[in-house]
Design a protein around this motif. Structure first.
Motif, PDB file in Angstrom:
ATOM      1  N   THR A  34       0.863  -1.201  -0.019  1.00  0.00           N
ATOM      2  CA  THR A  34       0.010   0.168  -0.075  1.00  0.00           C
ATOM      3  C   THR A  34       0.737   1.309   0.063  1.00  0.00           C
ATOM      4  O   THR A  34       1.860   1.474   0.844  1.00  0.00           O
ATOM      5  N   TYR A  35       0.666   2.052  -1.075  1.00  0.00           N
ATOM      6  CA  TYR A  35       1.312   3.093  -1.183  1.00  0.00           C
ATOM      7  C   TYR A  35       0.439   4.456  -0.824  1.00  0.00           C
ATOM      8  O   TYR A  35      -0.771   4.529  -1.576  1.00  0.00           O
ATOM      9  N   VAL A  36       0.840   5.725  -0.439  1.00  0.00           N
ATOM     10  CA  VAL A  36      -0.073   6.614  -0.127  1.00  0.00           C
ATOM     11  C   VAL A  36       0.602   7.826  -0.787  1.00  0.00           C
ATOM     12  O   VAL A  36       1.726   8.120  -0.467  1.00  0.00           O
ATOM     13  N   GLY A  70       1.665   0.621   8.269  1.00  0.00           N
ATOM     14  CA  GLY A  70       2.528  -0.065   7.405  1.00  0.00           C
ATOM     15  C   GLY A  70       2.364   0.284   5.941  1.00  0.00           C
ATOM     16  O   GLY A  70       3.227  -0.097   5.007  1.00  0.00           O
ATOM     17  N   VAL A  71       1.833   1.405   5.752  1.00  0.00           N
ATOM     18  CA  VAL A  71       1.831   2.149   4.525  1.00  0.00           C
ATOM     19  C   VAL A  71       2.967   2.682   4.049  1.00  0.00           C
ATOM     20  O   VAL A  71       3.725   3.094   5.060  1.00  0.00           O
ATOM     21  N   GLN A  72       3.505   3.080   2.631  1.00  0.00           N
ATOM     22  CA  GLN A  72       4.804   3.778   2.456  1.00  0.00           C
ATOM     23  C   GLN A  72       4.044   4.983   1.771  1.00  0.00           C
ATOM     24  O   GLN A  72       3.276   5.208   1.016  1.00  0.00           O
ATOM     25  N   PHE A  73       4.759   6.201   2.447  1.00  0.00           N
ATOM     26  CA  PHE A  73       4.393   7.381   1.925  1.00  0.00           C
ATOM     27  C   PHE A  73       5.359   8.237   0.628  1.00  0.00           C
ATOM     28  O   PHE A  73       6.379   7.789   0.901  1.00  0.00           O
ATOM     29  N   ILE A  74       4.773   8.494  -0.228  1.00  0.00           N
ATOM     30  CA  ILE A  74       5.664   9.275  -1.250  1.00  0.00           C
ATOM     31  C   ILE A  74       4.887  10.841  -1.285  1.00  0.00           C
ATOM     32  O   ILE A  74       3.693  11.104  -1.611  1.00  0.00           O
ATOM     33  N   GLU A  75       5.948  11.555  -1.278  1.00  0.00           N
ATOM     34  CA  GLU A  75       5.542  13.035  -1.373  1.00  0.00           C
ATOM     35  C   GLU A  75       5.782  13.344  -2.738  1.00  0.00           C
ATOM     36  O   GLU A  75       6.571  13.054  -3.535  1.00  0.00           O
ATOM     37  N   HIS A  76       4.742  14.274  -3.248  1.00  0.00           N
ATOM     38  CA  HIS A  76       4.619  14.479  -4.893  1.00  0.00           C
ATOM     39  C   HIS A  76       4.316  15.843  -4.724  1.00  0.00           C
ATOM     40  O   HIS A  76       3.492  16.462  -4.258  1.00  0.00           O
ATOM     41  N   TYR A  77       5.332  16.483  -5.744  1.00  0.00           N
ATOM     42  CA  TYR A  77       4.923  18.095  -6.389  1.00  0.00           C
ATOM     43  C   TYR A  77       4.859  18.149  -7.738  1.00  0.00           C
ATOM     44  O   TYR A  77       5.487  17.204  -8.629  1.00  0.00           O
ATOM     45  N   GLU A  78       3.463  18.660  -8.113  1.00  0.00           N
ATOM     46  CA  GLU A  78       3.397  18.488  -9.717  1.00  0.00           C
ATOM     47  C   GLU A  78       4.185  19.341 -10.296  1.00  0.00           C
ATOM     48  O   GLU A  78       4.156  18.927 -11.491  1.00  0.00           O
ATOM     49  N   ASP A  79       4.603  20.546  -9.852  1.00  0.00           N
ATOM     50  CA  ASP A  79       5.233  21.254 -10.813  1.00  0.00           C
ATOM     51  C   ASP A  79       6.481  21.818 -10.093  1.00  0.00           C
ATOM     52  O   ASP A  79       6.487  23.253  -9.454  1.00  0.00           O
TER      53      ASP A  79
END
Length: 361
Positions: A34-36, A70-79
């Motif tokens: 599971t990824y967030v 137990g989830v893994q977090f991914i930080e995301h910037y669109e631009d």
């Protein structure tokens, strides 16, 4: 498989009186992982960014039961940089401190098992999410979208810059004529706000320079911007009198691209061999310009002095602008491969792709 896609409101410990907002997507892949994906929504977030509130966001999502343990977090910037999205896996150390590990676009697609459209469509271009953002923002503060009254000095400075600014059509005309670097530079040096317009973040907070001395040479254009940690853009340019990619010859880049990227790498080598000396030097130059000295054709943006800390590290972004575009789709992929393969990452633009980023008329 995507399980959830919503806007999340979090209480941010920051200077802002408002809560923060980010987009949260949960994915379950075929490996049962599971990824967030935590997407920063930019200007529509009235409080601390995802990066500055990462621990609060992750803990709040777990405490409210929105995501399982137990989830893994991914930080995301669109631009994050010139239209290119950024992805970072958030890793917690034994003492519960977050750290970030950069992920390539292809790696994120593989982990989430989603298509490219899922990550390429901007949040605010999705009607359901845009309406959700607006509804939450209005509930927090009905006056949140009313512009504050800025100082008369900022307004005056903006009008001064606009009065002397060159038109986008004037730049495009030279590009379409396929002029040399010298001809383009004569126009661009007359109005360095074109670089501030594209690279400043926050908007209108910048100092631009031309022929900025570095090592035994100089960088064509430099932009200081940012908050807290200063961002330094090193911009090397070549003319519009050649195509980015040669016809035939296995689609290789024009020789001037290799020449210019080599020049930038030399400049970067000079910086990183004595990073601390360069860091102190750019802050010294910034402070002198903010005090009234005019160095290297400097131009200060409408909002004046930068709100950066001279004791903190700086972020360095090398940019190369050169040549003309023939096949935008194919060359975009080739430019992206170039950017991924250069260490440190170097942004490659043609004059066609660069001028499209200008907001002026």
């Amino acid at each position: 498989m995507k399980l959830m896609d919503t806007i999340f409101r979090y209480q941010a410990r920051s200077f802002s009186r408002h809560d923060g907002l980010c987009r949260v997507r949960t994915f379950l892949n075929s490996k049962k992982e599971t990824y967030v994906l935590l997407t920063d929504i930019g200007d529509k977030n009235p409080s601390a960014s995802v990066t500055n509130a990462i621990e609060i966001i992750c803990n709040s999502l777990k405490e409210t039961g929105m995501v399982p343990d137990g989830v893994q977090f991914i930080e995301h910037y669109e631009d994050s940089f010139g239209g290119v999205p950024s992805f970072d896996l958030v890793i917690y150390s034994e003492d519960s401190r977050p750290d970030w590990r950069t992920l390539r676009f292809e790696s994120v697609l593989e982990k989430l098992e989603c298509d490219e459209k899922e990550l390429s469509v901007l949040t605010y271009d999705i009607v359901r999410l845009a309406q959700q953002i607006d509804k939450i923002r209005y509930k927090m503060d009905p006056q949140i979208d009313f512009n504050y009254r800025e100082s008369k000095e900022v307004t005056k400075r903006r009008f001064e810059i606009e009065y002397k600014s060159i038109k986008k059509e004037s730049i495009k005309e030279l590009i379409y004529k396929g002029v040399t670097e010298q001809e383009l530079s004569r126009l661009l040096k007359s109005d360095l706000s074109v670089f501030g317009e594209i690279y400043s973040n926050p908007d209108e907070e910048y100092i631009c320079f031309s022929e900025f001395p570095l090592g035994n040479g100089f960088v064509d254009y430099v932009v200081f911007t940012g908050r807290s940690r200063m961002d330094v853009y090193l911009i090397e340019v070549k003319g519009a009198d050649f195509n980015l990619v040669n016809k035939g010859n296995y689609g290789k880049f024009a020789s001037k691209i290799e020449e210019a990227s080599g020049q930038l790498r030399q400049r970067l080598g000079h910086i990183y061999r004595d990073y601390e000396k360069f860091r102190r030097k750019v802050h010294e130059i910034r402070e002198r310009v903010e005090s009234g000295d005019r160095l290297y054709n400097s131009l200060i943006g409408p909002k004046g002095n930068l709100q950066v800390d001279p004791n903190k590290d700086i972020n360095i972004y090398p940019v190369l602008i050169a040549g003309r575009t023939i096949n935008d789709l194919e060359e975009s992929r080739k430019r992206q491969d170039f950017e991924y393969s250069t260490k440190p990452t170097m942004k490659l633009e043609t004059w066609d792709s660069w001028v499209r980023k200008l907001r002026r008329f």
